[in-house]
Design an enzyme around this catalytic site. Structure first.
Site, PDB file in Angstrom:
ATOM      1  N   HIS A 185       1.034  -1.735  -0.228  1.00 43.96           N
ATOM      2  CA  HIS A 185      -0.142   0.022   0.034  1.00 43.96           C
ATOM      3  C   HIS A 185       1.134   1.599  -0.285  1.00 43.96           C
ATOM      4  O   HIS A 185       1.116   2.156  -1.184  1.00 43.96           O
ATOM      5  CB  HIS A 185      -0.823   0.253   1.431  1.00 43.96           C
ATOM      6  CG  HIS A 185      -1.844   0.811   1.420  1.00 43.96           C
ATOM      7  ND1 HIS A 185      -3.252   1.037   1.165  1.00 43.96           N
ATOM      8  CD2 HIS A 185      -1.880   2.417   1.427  1.00 43.96           C
ATOM      9  CE1 HIS A 185      -3.846   2.218   1.178  1.00 43.96           C
ATOM     10  NE2 HIS A 185      -2.598   3.285   1.984  1.00 43.96           N
ATOM     11  N   GLU A 186       1.946   0.875   0.680  1.00 44.21           N
ATOM     12  CA  GLU A 186       2.956   2.620   0.980  1.00 44.21           C
ATOM     13  C   GLU A 186       3.646   2.354  -0.213  1.00 44.21           C
ATOM     14  O   GLU A 186       3.783   3.609  -0.678  1.00 44.21           O
ATOM     15  CB  GLU A 186       3.666   2.521   2.090  1.00 44.21           C
ATOM     16  CG  GLU A 186       2.447   2.716   3.469  1.00 44.21           C
ATOM     17  CD  GLU A 186       1.244   3.440   4.190  1.00 44.21           C
ATOM     18  OE1 GLU A 186       1.588   5.023   3.202  1.00 44.21           O
ATOM     19  OE2 GLU A 186       0.838   3.037   4.011  1.00 44.21           O
ATOM     20  N   HIS A 188       1.895   4.670  -2.864  1.00 47.61           N
ATOM     21  CA  HIS A 188       1.931   5.537  -2.541  1.00 47.61           C
ATOM     22  C   HIS A 188       3.096   6.706  -3.158  1.00 47.61           C
ATOM     23  O   HIS A 188       2.964   7.258  -3.605  1.00 47.61           O
ATOM     24  CB  HIS A 188       1.643   5.971  -1.433  1.00 47.61           C
ATOM     25  CG  HIS A 188       0.258   6.219  -1.051  1.00 47.61           C
ATOM     26  ND1 HIS A 188      -1.013   6.677  -1.836  1.00 47.61           N
ATOM     27  CD2 HIS A 188      -0.011   6.102   0.295  1.00 47.61           C
ATOM     28  CE1 HIS A 188      -1.901   6.649  -0.762  1.00 47.61           C
ATOM     29  NE2 HIS A 188      -1.615   6.337   0.669  1.00 47.61           N
ATOM     30  N   HIS A 195       3.103   7.039  -6.638  1.00 51.50           N
ATOM     31  CA  HIS A 195       2.906   8.325  -7.062  1.00 51.50           C
ATOM     32  C   HIS A 195       3.696   8.912  -7.406  1.00 51.50           C
ATOM     33  O   HIS A 195       4.193   9.709  -7.717  1.00 51.50           O
ATOM     34  CB  HIS A 195       1.747   8.140  -6.343  1.00 51.50           C
ATOM     35  CG  HIS A 195       0.639   8.628  -6.710  1.00 51.50           C
ATOM     36  ND1 HIS A 195      -0.731   9.253  -6.322  1.00 51.50           N
ATOM     37  CD2 HIS A 195       0.135   9.643  -8.092  1.00 51.50           C
ATOM     38  CE1 HIS A 195      -1.545  10.373  -7.432  1.00 51.50           C
ATOM     39  NE2 HIS A 195      -1.301  10.060  -7.997  1.00 51.50           N
TER      40      HIS A 195
END
Length: 364
Positions: free
Chosen positions: A156-157, A160, A163
């Site tokens: 998940h991190e 990010h 991104h």
């Protein structure tokens, strides 16, 4: 909830299920139904191997590579620093990885940036990105081993982080994760989908003692258990979203009773007894100090987006570089420079539907 109550009765628990009972009996029911608990996979999820697996996944999808370096000063000796290179070998980003807890560090997991990407007057500044987690530290005789949930958090991190690392805009205020709050979780949550893909998990998950690859049967148990209590979890997320909306839709000074207000706005999706004197709102820091005011629903909406987006990978191949490149160019690089709905349609060719999410969670 009925199933859980009946199961608890078989264990001689004849009272009403209370909030503090839920996790205890749920875990026992999950183990009974699927023959799976998180400790079963921990020996195969050594942090060092997971890091390698996640980085190699990014290489397969986007062609980027990670080189650990020690020439940059860090704020704590636990922090690792990586130079991230693009497919052509060009410098893309720095990545700081802070994986372990310590006394001065807050709990949880998050991604942030120390230097934002920008390209003002064609002066390209590449970003410095950080991911922080709180995984158990290794000891003298045992490495850091992760649960399924912790590997999911890592992915998940890292989503990010991608991104942030792929950002390619002019102004820093619009680069990377500087997007509308109900869109920011798409790049993070889509990465979680790979954790239940056998073809990826078996590339890195080996027993830390024997070196044996994780058995397919164990991964299948993990997949089968993925949707355990999916309906309850979905309604719980809706509870938080609707409570957030209720608080931040107030048009005048609040003069009512907080408990009454909260209960009224969560009764449609609440399935546990209400405890006198208890309140979700007083500890719901995400919506008051965490930047998610009136946007907490974004987590649920991002599930719609990530399931719909990953359905393309499922159809075309989970390592399909053409699809990954399109996701990078149309979504990850653009930041907040274009309306999210337009970005998504540019990637997907159409608006997202709930179909893929309903199929993935078994709720259709």
């Amino acid at each position: 909830m009925e199933e859980l109550s009946e199961f608890a009765k078989k264990l001689n628990f004849n009272e009403k299920i209370m909030p503090w009972d839920l996790s205890f009996y749920s875990e026992k029911l999950k183990t009974k139904k699927f023959g799976f608990d998180e400790d079963m996979v921990k020996p195969y999820f050594q942090l060092r191997s997971v890091i390698k697996g996640v980085f190699e996944l990014a290489t397969k999808l986007y062609g980027i590579t990670f080189k650990e370096i020690d020439s940059i000063q860090v704020y704590h000796h636990d922090v690792k620093t990586y130079e991230v290179l693009d497919e052509e070998g060009k410098f893309l980003s720095l990545l700081y990885a802070d994986f372990h807890p310590r006394e001065s560090k807050q709990g949880g997991a998050w991604m942030t940036e120390f230097l934002s990407q920008s390209n003002i007057n064609k002066n390209m500044i590449r970003p410095h990105i950080s991911i922080c987690c709180n995984f158990t530290k290794p000891t003298d005789n045992k490495p850091s081993l992760l649960t399924f949930s912790e590997v999911n958090t890592f992915l998940h991190e890292f989503g990010h982080a991608l991104h942030g690392m792929f950002a390619n805009t002019i102004f820093p205020s619009m680069s990377g994760t500087n997007v509308y709050r109900d869109f920011v979780e798409l790049p993070s949550q889509i990465m979680e989908n790979w954790l239940t893909e056998i073809d990826w998990v078996q590339t890195f998950a080996t027993h830390y003692k024997t070196g044996e690859a994780i058995p397919k049967e164990l991964i299948q148990k993990l997949i089968d258990a993925q949707n355990f209590q999916a309906g309850y979890q979905s309604e719980r997320q809706l509870t938080f979203g609707m409570l957030d909306m209720a608080w931040h839709s107030i048009q005048s000074s609040f003069k009512s009773n907080i408990i009454v207000f909260e209960n009224e706005n969560t009764k449609a999706t609440s399935h546990l007894p209400i405890l006198e004197g208890s309140s979700i709102s007083t500890s719901f820091s995400h919506i008051f100090a965490g930047g998610y005011a009136v946007g907490y629903y974004g987590y649920k909406w991002a599930e719609v987006l990530d399931a719909d987006a990953f359905s393309v990978f499922s159809k075309e191949g989970i390592f399909n570089k053409e699809i990954a490149l399109k996701f990078r160019k149309e979504i990850l690089e653009k930041g907040g420079t274009v309306q999210p709905q337009i970005l998504y349609k540019n990637f997907r060719g159409k608006e997202a539907t709930i179909d893929a999410l309903l199929k993935r969670t078994g709720l259709n």
